[in-house]
Design an enzyme around this catalytic site. Structure first.
Site, PDB file in Angstrom:
ATOM      1  N   THR A  13      -5.074  -6.323  -6.974  1.00 54.05           N
ATOM      2  CA  THR A  13      -4.462  -7.009  -8.069  1.00 54.05           C
ATOM      3  C   THR A  13      -4.008  -8.281  -7.659  1.00 54.05           C
ATOM      4  O   THR A  13      -3.912  -9.346  -8.433  1.00 54.05           O
ATOM      5  CB  THR A  13      -2.918  -6.186  -8.526  1.00 54.05           C
ATOM      6  OG1 THR A  13      -3.533  -4.898  -8.979  1.00 54.05           O
ATOM      7  CG2 THR A  13      -2.479  -6.713 -10.200  1.00 54.05           C
ATOM      8  N   GLY A 186      -0.443   0.723 -16.603  1.00 54.39           N
ATOM      9  CA  GLY A 186      -0.749  -0.093 -15.513  1.00 54.39           C
ATOM     10  C   GLY A 186       0.387  -0.568 -14.701  1.00 54.39           C
ATOM     11  O   GLY A 186       0.482  -1.513 -13.934  1.00 54.39           O
ATOM     12  N   GLU A 189       2.049   2.442  -9.554  1.00 49.36           N
ATOM     13  CA  GLU A 189       0.704   2.655  -8.562  1.00 49.36           C
ATOM     14  C   GLU A 189       0.296   4.113  -8.896  1.00 49.36           C
ATOM     15  O   GLU A 189       1.000   4.988  -9.431  1.00 49.36           O
ATOM     16  CB  GLU A 189       1.231   2.657  -7.357  1.00 49.36           C
ATOM     17  CG  GLU A 189       2.100   1.376  -6.730  1.00 49.36           C
ATOM     18  CD  GLU A 189       1.151   0.254  -6.620  1.00 49.36           C
ATOM     19  OE1 GLU A 189      -0.014   0.485  -6.421  1.00 49.36           O
ATOM     20  OE2 GLU A 189       1.510  -0.869  -6.760  1.00 49.36           O
ATOM     21  N   LYS A 204      12.994  -4.841  -0.855  1.00 51.22           N
ATOM     22  CA  LYS A 204      13.132  -5.915  -1.309  1.00 51.22           C
ATOM     23  C   LYS A 204      14.553  -6.557  -1.090  1.00 51.22           C
ATOM     24  O   LYS A 204      14.747  -7.632  -0.686  1.00 51.22           O
ATOM     25  CB  LYS A 204      12.842  -5.982  -2.779  1.00 51.22           C
ATOM     26  CG  LYS A 204      11.400  -6.063  -3.325  1.00 51.22           C
ATOM     27  CD  LYS A 204      11.275  -5.361  -4.622  1.00 51.22           C
ATOM     28  CE  LYS A 204       9.758  -5.309  -5.113  1.00 51.22           C
ATOM     29  NZ  LYS A 204       9.603  -4.659  -6.265  1.00 51.22           N
TER      30      LYS A 204
HETATM   31  N1  LIG Z   1       0.804  -5.364  -7.860  1.00 44.71           N
HETATM   32  C1  LIG Z   1       1.772  -6.204  -7.749  1.00 44.71           C
HETATM   33  O1  LIG Z   1       2.169  -6.498  -9.037  1.00 44.71           O
HETATM   34  C2  LIG Z   1       2.509  -6.481  -6.805  1.00 44.71           C
HETATM   35  C3  LIG Z   1       3.697  -7.287  -6.943  1.00 44.71           C
HETATM   36  C4  LIG Z   1       4.365  -7.811  -5.626  1.00 44.71           C
HETATM   37  C5  LIG Z   1       3.871  -7.555  -4.563  1.00 44.71           C
HETATM   38  N2  LIG Z   1       2.660  -6.637  -4.195  1.00 44.71           N
HETATM   39  C6  LIG Z   1       2.297  -6.539  -3.120  1.00 44.71           C
HETATM   40  O2  LIG Z   1       1.268  -7.124  -2.577  1.00 44.71           O
HETATM   41  C7  LIG Z   1       0.489  -6.372  -2.054  1.00 44.71           C
HETATM   42  C8  LIG Z   1      -1.066  -6.112  -2.414  1.00 44.71           C
HETATM   43  O3  LIG Z   1      -0.815  -5.455  -3.847  1.00 44.71           O
HETATM   44  P1  LIG Z   1      -1.773  -4.972  -4.859  1.00 44.71           P
HETATM   45  O4  LIG Z   1      -1.126  -4.307  -6.094  1.00 44.71           O
HETATM   46  O5  LIG Z   1      -2.596  -6.224  -5.025  1.00 44.71           O
HETATM   47  O6  LIG Z   1      -2.792  -3.992  -3.986  1.00 44.71           O
HETATM   48  P2  LIG Z   1      -4.177  -3.208  -4.355  1.00 44.71           P
HETATM   49  O7  LIG Z   1      -4.469  -3.507  -5.734  1.00 44.71           O
HETATM   50  O8  LIG Z   1      -4.112  -1.912  -3.883  1.00 44.71           O
HETATM   51  O9  LIG Z   1      -5.194  -4.327  -3.567  1.00 44.71           O
HETATM   52  C9  LIG Z   1      -5.219  -4.117  -2.094  1.00 44.71           C
HETATM   53  C10 LIG Z   1      -6.314  -4.859  -1.444  1.00 44.71           C
HETATM   54  O10 LIG Z   1      -6.316  -4.663  -0.037  1.00 44.71           O
HETATM   55  C11 LIG Z   1      -7.209  -4.723   0.700  1.00 44.71           C
HETATM   56  N3  LIG Z   1      -6.951  -4.011   2.030  1.00 44.71           N
HETATM   57  C12 LIG Z   1      -6.124  -2.717   2.259  1.00 44.71           C
HETATM   58  N4  LIG Z   1      -5.962  -2.464   3.317  1.00 44.71           N
HETATM   59  C13 LIG Z   1      -6.676  -3.447   4.115  1.00 44.71           C
HETATM   60  C14 LIG Z   1      -7.043  -3.628   5.372  1.00 44.71           C
HETATM   61  N5  LIG Z   1      -6.561  -2.677   6.266  1.00 44.71           N
HETATM   62  N6  LIG Z   1      -7.857  -4.654   5.499  1.00 44.71           N
HETATM   63  C15 LIG Z   1      -8.522  -5.476   4.793  1.00 44.71           C
HETATM   64  N7  LIG Z   1      -8.244  -5.485   3.427  1.00 44.71           N
HETATM   65  C16 LIG Z   1      -7.122  -4.264   3.048  1.00 44.71           C
HETATM   66  C17 LIG Z   1      -7.878  -3.671  -0.377  1.00 44.71           C
HETATM   67  O11 LIG Z   1      -9.349  -3.725   0.007  1.00 44.71           O
HETATM   68  P3  LIG Z   1     -10.441  -2.675  -0.933  1.00 44.71           P
HETATM   69  O12 LIG Z   1     -10.320  -3.679  -2.305  1.00 44.71           O
HETATM   70  O13 LIG Z   1     -11.737  -2.939   0.093  1.00 44.71           O
HETATM   71  O14 LIG Z   1      -9.843  -1.567  -1.021  1.00 44.71           O
HETATM   72  C18 LIG Z   1      -7.512  -4.191  -1.693  1.00 44.71           C
HETATM   73  O15 LIG Z   1      -8.502  -5.299  -1.713  1.00 44.71           O
HETATM   74  C19 LIG Z   1       1.050  -4.964  -1.478  1.00 44.71           C
HETATM   75  O16 LIG Z   1       1.679  -5.195  -0.248  1.00 44.71           O
HETATM   76  C20 LIG Z   1       2.237  -5.043  -2.725  1.00 44.71           C
HETATM   77  O17 LIG Z   1       3.294  -4.433  -2.144  1.00 44.71           O
HETATM   78  C21 LIG Z   1       2.324  -6.227  -5.496  1.00 44.71           C
END
Ligand SMILES: NC(=O)c1ccc[n+]([C@@H]2O[C@H](COP(=O)([O-])OP(=O)(O)OC[C@H]3O[C@@H](n4cnc5c(N)ncnc54)[C@H](OP(=O)(O)O)[C@@H]3O)[C@@H](O)[C@H]2O)c1
Length: 328
Positions: A13, A186, A189, A204
């Protein structure tokens, strides 16, 4: 036009949001900074999945492809969990690469060490997206600290919990149904444990504590309670009596300099600034010695709010560090 080469670690995301915004705002960034920004590499776990990236962007599952590319001077990190994120970012700092992260779980624990390491190496660290998504709370507190002292921070820091409590009150549904609603829309999680247990808000709060007070309370001494035990009847009864349940993260500095923090559901009266914050929004009240109380409200998560907070960090870094962003 000089070009800054950047990489994105994690293409879920948040990573996708950064990629899109850098592409969509290319001209604006150029106009504002005098630089173009090119995302030249993306790191993921599974390189066999189809990704919507331009042919010139390298897709890899090997961090060395990024760390050993001398052109890359900025990394956006958006993977989950402490590791390997902490190791990758430590290595990036060592290589002279500026870092921008959204990873609150990692940054709550390792942020102080990364910041110290980065300062020693004259590297910039952006972490606005770790806390309250699109709400610019990190920069706001940073600005306030130049002439003021933070006394207390209170906030709704987890949009999923706030959505669930709002849904329980307005729709009269039980916790489980409200959680399913959040997942369908959405907001939550697939594994919502960190959201509903209070862990996410706690992480946080610890990031804000390090920034505002220069330290964190001992983690074991902070009471962290989630919303998973709250009954709909309690929420509705409270509402009928003029109160609202809110999941609030709260930290204050005591007169002796020590910190007292807690995270959990509280009942608020109508005159409290967090009373009216419904749905997935986040809100943070910062109380300072001279300003009094300031409340920031906005979207706490999502592709565009979080991605744009990371791109804003990049623009800030460009302004701070212009000379070292283009290798000789
Ligand atoms: N979603 C939000 O609104 C939000 C807001 C603020 C902060 N965050 C933070 O931002 C971060 C990402 O969140 P997200 O929602 O974008 O997560 P997500 O949709 O689950 O995406 C995670 C991505 O990281 C990749 N990944 C995971 N482990 C990895 C590793 N060991 N090596 C390489 N790539 C790896 C995954 O690869 P694959 O695609 O190959 O599985 C995927 O592309 C998290 O730490 C979350 O807490 C999220």
């Amino acid at each position: 036009m000089p070009s800054i080469k950047a990489a994105i670690i994690g293409f879920g995301t948040v990573g996708k949001g950064v990629y899109k915004i850098v592409d969509e705002k290319r001209e604006q960034i150029k106009k504002q900074t005098g630089y173009t920004v090119d995302i030249v590499a993306v790191l993921v776990r599974d390189i066999t999945k189809t990704r919507n990236i331009f042919p010139g962007t390298v897709l890899t599952d090997n961090i060395d492809d990024i760390l050993n590319n001398p052109e890359i001077t900025v990394i956006f990190e958006a993977i989950v969990d402490e590791e390997p994120a902490y190791t990758y970012l430590s290595q990036a700092i060592e290589k002279g690469i500026h870092i921008i992260t959204a990873n609150k779980k990692m940054f709550a624990k390792h942020g102080p060490a990364l910041l110290k390491h980065a300062e020693f190496r004259n590297i910039q660290v952006g972490y606005e997206a770790t806390t309250a998504g699109g709400v610019p709370i990190i920069r706001t507190i940073g600005n306030l600290l130049s002439g003021d002292r933070v006394k207390r921070i209170q906030g709704i820091l987890n949009g999923t919990s706030n959505f669930i409590l709002t849904d329980m009150r307005t729709e009269g549904v039980p916790f489980k149904t409200a959680l399913e609603d959040a997942q369908k829309l959405g907001f939550a999680e697939a594994d919502p444990t960190d959201d509903v247990s209070g862990t996410d808000a706690f992480c946080k709060l610890m990031i804000l504590s390090s920034l505002a007070f220069g330290s964190q309370p001992e983690w074991e001494k902070v009471s962290v309670v989630g919303i998973d035990h709250i009954q709909t009847d309690d929420v509705v009864e409270a509402s009928n009596a003029g109160y609202r349940y809110r999941h609030v993260a709260d930290i204050r500095q005591n007169d002796d300099g020590s910190l007292t923090a807690k995270v959990g559901p509280v009942l608020l009266e109508a005159n409290h600034p967090l009373y009216s914050i419904d749905g997935v929004d986040n809100a943070v009240i910062v109380e300072t010695e001279y300003l009094g109380a300031l409340t920031l409200i906005g979207p706490g998560a999502g592709m565009y709010p979080t991605g744009s907070a990371m791109v804003a960090d990049l623009l800030h870094i460009i302004r701070q560090q212009v000379t070292e962003l283009i290798p000789n």
